[in-house]
Design a protein around this motif. Structure first.
Motif, PDB file in Angstrom:
ATOM      1  N   VAL A 113       0.844  -1.205   0.000  1.00 17.23           N
ATOM      2  CA  VAL A 113       0.000   0.000   0.000  1.00 17.23           C
ATOM      3  C   VAL A 113       0.876   1.251   0.000  1.00 17.23           C
ATOM      4  N   ALA A 114       1.987   1.186  -0.708  1.00 16.77           N
ATOM      5  CA  ALA A 114       2.889   2.339  -0.795  1.00 16.77           C
ATOM      6  C   ALA A 114       2.229   3.472  -1.575  1.00 16.77           C
ATOM      7  N   LEU A 115       2.691   4.712  -1.325  1.00 15.38           N
ATOM      8  CA  LEU A 115       2.201   5.901  -2.024  1.00 15.38           C
ATOM      9  C   LEU A 115       0.689   6.059  -1.891  1.00 15.38           C
ATOM     10  N   ASN A 116       0.212   6.078  -0.655  1.00 12.86           N
ATOM     11  CA  ASN A 116      -1.188   6.337  -0.362  1.00 12.86           C
ATOM     12  C   ASN A 116      -1.271   7.419   0.713  1.00 12.86           C
ATOM     13  N   ASN A 117      -2.439   7.588   1.309  1.00  9.40           N
ATOM     14  CA  ASN A 117      -2.641   8.619   2.335  1.00  9.40           C
ATOM     15  C   ASN A 117      -2.851   8.015   3.719  1.00  9.40           C
ATOM     16  N   ILE A 118      -2.245   6.881   3.988  1.00  4.37           N
ATOM     17  CA  ILE A 118      -2.419   6.170   5.252  1.00  4.37           C
ATOM     18  C   ILE A 118      -1.653   6.885   6.372  1.00  4.37           C
ATOM     19  N   GLU A 119      -2.301   7.071   7.542  1.00  2.90           N
ATOM     20  CA  GLU A 119      -1.699   7.803   8.657  1.00  2.90           C
ATOM     21  C   GLU A 119      -1.397   6.921   9.863  1.00  2.90           C
ATOM     22  N   ARG A 120      -1.936   5.726   9.886  1.00  2.15           N
ATOM     23  CA  ARG A 120      -1.615   4.811  10.986  1.00  2.15           C
ATOM     24  C   ARG A 120      -1.806   3.364  10.537  1.00  2.15           C
ATOM     25  N   ILE A 121      -1.118   2.443  11.215  1.00  2.00           N
ATOM     26  CA  ILE A 121      -1.187   1.017  10.910  1.00  2.00           C
ATOM     27  C   ILE A 121      -2.301   0.403  11.758  1.00  2.00           C
ATOM     28  N   GLU A 122      -3.255  -0.269  11.099  1.00  2.00           N
ATOM     29  CA  GLU A 122      -4.403  -0.835  11.822  1.00  2.00           C
ATOM     30  C   GLU A 122      -5.090  -1.896  10.973  1.00  2.00           C
ATOM     31  N   ASN A 123      -5.947  -2.673  11.644  1.00  2.00           N
ATOM     32  CA  ASN A 123      -6.837  -3.649  10.993  1.00  2.00           C
ATOM     33  C   ASN A 123      -6.102  -4.733  10.209  1.00  2.00           C
ATOM     34  N   LEU A 124      -4.927  -5.123  10.675  1.00  3.11           N
ATOM     35  CA  LEU A 124      -4.180  -6.200  10.019  1.00  3.11           C
ATOM     36  C   LEU A 124      -4.007  -7.424  10.924  1.00  3.11           C
ATOM     37  N   GLU A 125      -4.665  -7.434  12.075  1.00  5.64           N
ATOM     38  CA  GLU A 125      -4.494  -8.542  13.013  1.00  5.64           C
ATOM     39  C   GLU A 125      -5.014  -9.865  12.438  1.00  5.64           C
ATOM     40  N   GLY A 126      -6.029  -9.802  11.575  1.00  2.00           N
ATOM     41  CA  GLY A 126      -6.608 -11.021  11.011  1.00  2.00           C
ATOM     42  C   GLY A 126      -5.793 -11.647   9.904  1.00  2.00           C
ATOM     43  N   CYS A 127      -4.810 -10.928   9.367  1.00  2.00           N
ATOM     44  CA  CYS A 127      -3.961 -11.471   8.286  1.00  2.00           C
ATOM     45  C   CYS A 127      -2.887 -12.357   8.920  1.00  2.00           C
ATOM     46  N   GLU A 128      -3.263 -13.586   9.187  1.00  2.00           N
ATOM     47  CA  GLU A 128      -2.404 -14.471   9.977  1.00  2.00           C
ATOM     48  C   GLU A 128      -1.133 -14.871   9.240  1.00  2.00           C
ATOM     49  N   GLU A 129      -1.176 -14.946   7.904  1.00  2.00           N
ATOM     50  CA  GLU A 129      -0.014 -15.389   7.127  1.00  2.00           C
ATOM     51  C   GLU A 129       0.804 -14.224   6.562  1.00  2.00           C
ATOM     52  N   LEU A 130       0.564 -13.000   7.012  1.00  2.81           N
ATOM     53  CA  LEU A 130       1.257 -11.836   6.466  1.00  2.81           C
ATOM     54  C   LEU A 130       2.757 -11.929   6.749  1.00  2.81           C
ATOM     55  N   LYS A 131       3.560 -11.873   5.658  1.00  2.00           N
ATOM     56  CA  LYS A 131       5.014 -11.976   5.771  1.00  2.00           C
ATOM     57  C   LYS A 131       5.732 -10.691   5.363  1.00  2.00           C
ATOM     58  N   LYS A 132       5.093  -9.893   4.503  1.00  2.58           N
ATOM     59  CA  LYS A 132       5.744  -8.686   3.996  1.00  2.58           C
ATOM     60  C   LYS A 132       4.717  -7.566   3.901  1.00  2.58           C
ATOM     61  N   LEU A 133       5.064  -6.398   4.446  1.00  2.00           N
ATOM     62  CA  LEU A 133       4.176  -5.231   4.453  1.00  2.00           C
ATOM     63  C   LEU A 133       4.952  -4.014   3.981  1.00  2.00           C
ATOM     64  N   ASP A 134       4.453  -3.393   2.910  1.00  5.37           N
ATOM     65  CA  ASP A 134       5.121  -2.222   2.322  1.00  5.37           C
ATOM     66  C   ASP A 134       4.241  -0.993   2.522  1.00  5.37           C
ATOM     67  N   LEU A 135       4.704  -0.050   3.347  1.00  5.47           N
ATOM     68  CA  LEU A 135       4.000   1.200   3.642  1.00  5.47           C
ATOM     69  C   LEU A 135       4.842   2.414   3.234  1.00  5.47           C
ATOM     70  N   THR A 136       5.640   2.263   2.207  1.00  2.66           N
ATOM     71  CA  THR A 136       6.552   3.319   1.763  1.00  2.66           C
ATOM     72  C   THR A 136       5.779   4.561   1.322  1.00  2.66           C
ATOM     73  N   ALA A 137       6.325   5.746   1.686  1.00  2.00           N
ATOM     74  CA  ALA A 137       5.813   7.050   1.229  1.00  2.00           C
ATOM     75  C   ALA A 137       4.335   7.238   1.557  1.00  2.00           C
ATOM     76  N   ASN A 138       3.966   6.998   2.805  1.00  3.70           N
ATOM     77  CA  ASN A 138       2.633   7.323   3.291  1.00  3.70           C
ATOM     78  C   ASN A 138       2.748   8.479   4.292  1.00  3.70           C
ATOM     79  N   PHE A 139       1.795   8.618   5.192  1.00  8.05           N
ATOM     80  CA  PHE A 139       1.794   9.722   6.158  1.00  8.05           C
ATOM     81  C   PHE A 139       1.670   9.181   7.585  1.00  8.05           C
ATOM     82  N   ILE A 140       2.339   8.097   7.869  1.00  7.53           N
ATOM     83  CA  ILE A 140       2.272   7.466   9.184  1.00  7.53           C
ATOM     84  C   ILE A 140       3.100   8.285  10.170  1.00  7.53           C
ATOM     85  N   GLY A 141       2.403   8.905  11.110  1.00  7.41           N
ATOM     86  CA  GLY A 141       3.067   9.678  12.159  1.00  7.41           C
ATOM     87  C   GLY A 141       2.905   9.042  13.529  1.00  7.41           C
TER      88      GLY A 141
END
Length: 504
Positions: A113-141
């Motif tokens: 989800v790189a290059l979006n307007n995301i400001e915080r990390i949330e709602n990923l607890e159910g992704c049990e097999e998640l191995k790689k997460l790309d949050l490049t160039a967002n607005f996470i403060g």
């Protein structure tokens, strides 16, 4: 973050609708547009997902990988219901402000989800097999929101480059100490010694991160207020401009006639004003925020729609080709630039027009209009018109296309009928009947023989070419001795030697 011009890096500030999309063998499709009040929100529909699932025969229930990047999406929904088996999901370079509706994707391994307007990390607890997460160039403060990733025990790689939280003091130490399962952070491997050291200073680092977060959140609140104020100002300015234009163009206005006469000058003035507004918008320093990114994107969309509407009006106002003069004279026109020939068939008293239409052109794209003095053919909307030397009968005319060349052949009978001299028509006789008649005639006539007069013509006697030889006695033929002696006498040097056998 420090203020920057909107045009400094267009690839990061906004997602242009005309930007090239690398989709491999898939077909690029745009998301659905819904108007809620005066706010335009872009969603993706089931049709969009199916078109992006060409590699899976457009079946979405068993889809494992899908790419929805650069689709101007502003909200995530329905994916967790339609594509339960997703393992790889690409959503980079959109306008998504929040991670949502992906918690039911139990098999998801890679989320981009790189290059979006995301400001915080949330709602990923159910992704049990998640191995790689790309949050490049967002607005996470809110860096503390990474703590929600503790439940993703298989998470090995995390990318946070280009987010405001990366500028916090102790950023890397905090993430390494918080996520024990992580092996790579921002493409850099986490050493064992680094993790031990981060855990030792974790309480102090955590306190610093909290303080910096609070300062950032206060700053964001001010930026949001400023963005709202600018949006209202721009909205009021547009409304006043529209009211002014409507007032000047209304028939009740005193200046209506003058403005109507000076319509060309007014159009030039509006164009210059638009250019000035455009220059002012791009040169104005603006902080890099989700609001400015969204505003820039919508401004570009408005300009694009305005240009398209102007182009559409110009194409509609395009003058039609002149086919008939003011005096009523029909002109010859060949807009499609096709080769043609007009033949005068005197034997059948008609004109034949051979128009070299494109061979593979569909016949439904041809429109033929035969008039008494001219013929008009529309080829894909382009006019071909030809004046005829004489009047023809439109009702009796016919048109056909050649199956080999594709040419259009139009036959047009003339109005004036020419009387031709009648030729004696010989009765047609079958070949079999002629043969029988010939045989009967030959049988009825007596046979005539040719006679040759021997006085006029003399022929050599073939039977006397070779002289008869006299036989002496019985046995083989012998030459006469007289003749031999004569030959011997004739040759003086000849000597008769009896011992030499005679020559045969």
């Amino acid at each position: 973050m420090s203020p920057m011009c909107k045009c400094a890096d267009p690839g990061i500030l906004f997602s242009c609708s005309k930007a090239p999309v690398c989709t491999g063998n898939t077909v690029t499709a745009r998301s659905d547009t819904r108007h809620i009040g005066k706010k335009v929100i872009l969603f993706f529909t089931e049709d969009l997902v199916r078109r992006r699932a060409e590699h899976n025969n457009c079946e979405i229930f068993s889809l494992e990988e899908i790419s929805l990047h650069q689709q101007e999406i502003e909200k995530l929904e329905y994916l967790d219901k339609w594509c339960r088996d997703l393992k790889i999901l690409y959503l980079q370079n959109n306008l998504i402000p929040k991670i949502e509706n992906v918690g039911r994707l139990k098999k998801l391994e890679y989320l981009n989800v790189a290059l979006n307007n995301i400001e915080r990390i949330e709602n990923l607890e159910g992704c049990e097999e998640l191995k790689k997460l790309d949050l490049t160039a967002n607005f996470i403060g809110e860096l503390s929101s990474v703590e929600t990733l503790k439940y993703n025990i298989h998470l090995k790689e995390l990318f946070l480059v280009g987010n405001p939280c990366t500028e916090f003091e102790g950023y890397r130490q905090f993430v390494v100490a918080t996520l024990h399962q992580l092996k790579y952070l921002d493409s850099k491997e986490i050493e064992r010694s680094e993790r031990i050291q981060a855990l030792q200073y974790y309480p102090e680092v955590k306190q610093k991160i909290r303080e910096q977060e609070q300062a950032y959140l206060l700053k964001r609140a001010k930026e949001k207020e400023e963005a709202q104020r600018k949006m209202h100002e721009r909205k009021d300015r547009k409304e006043k401009q529209m009211e002014a234009e409507l007032g000047l163009d209304s028939p009740d206005s005193l200046q209506y006639k003058e403005n109507h006469q000076k319509e060309g000058e007014q159009q030039m003035w509006r164009t210059a004003e638009d250019d000035e507004e455009d220059r002012r918008f791009w040169e104005e320093p603006t902080p890099y925020t989700p609001e400015s990114r969204l505003e820039t994107h919508r401004y570009i969309e408005e300009k694009r729609k305005a240009r398209d509407s102007i182009r559409g009006s110009k194409t509609r106002e395009k003058p039609l080709p002149k086919l008939v003069t003011a005096e009523g004279k029909v002109l010859n026109v060949n807009m499609p630039k096709l080769h043609f020939s007009l033949k005068d068939d005197e034997e059948n008293n008609q004109f034949i027009l051979d128009l070299a239409v494109y061979r593979h052109l569909d016949t439904s794209l041809l429109d033929i209009d035969v008039q008494p003095t001219y013929i008009r053919v529309l080829v894909k909307g382009k006019t071909f018109q030809l004046v005829l030397p004489e009047e023809v009968k439109p009702d009796s005319s016919s048109a056909k296309r050649s199956q080999t060349t594709g040419h259009l052949v139009v036959s047009m009978p003339k109005v004036k009928e020419i009387i031709l001299a009648k030729q004696k028509s010989s009765t047609s006789v079958k070949p079999s009947d002629s043969n029988t008649m010939y045989k009967k005639s030959t049988r009825s006539k007596p046979v005539e023989k040719l006679e040759v007069d021997p006085d006029k013509y003399s022929f050599p006697d073939v039977t006397k070419i070779i002289p008869e030889k006299e036989q002496i006695g019985q046995g083989p033929i012998k030459l006469q001795p007289e003749k031999i002696t004569e030959t011997m006498k004739s040759n003086v040097d000849f000597e008769n030697n009896e011992e030499v056998p005679p020559l045969i």
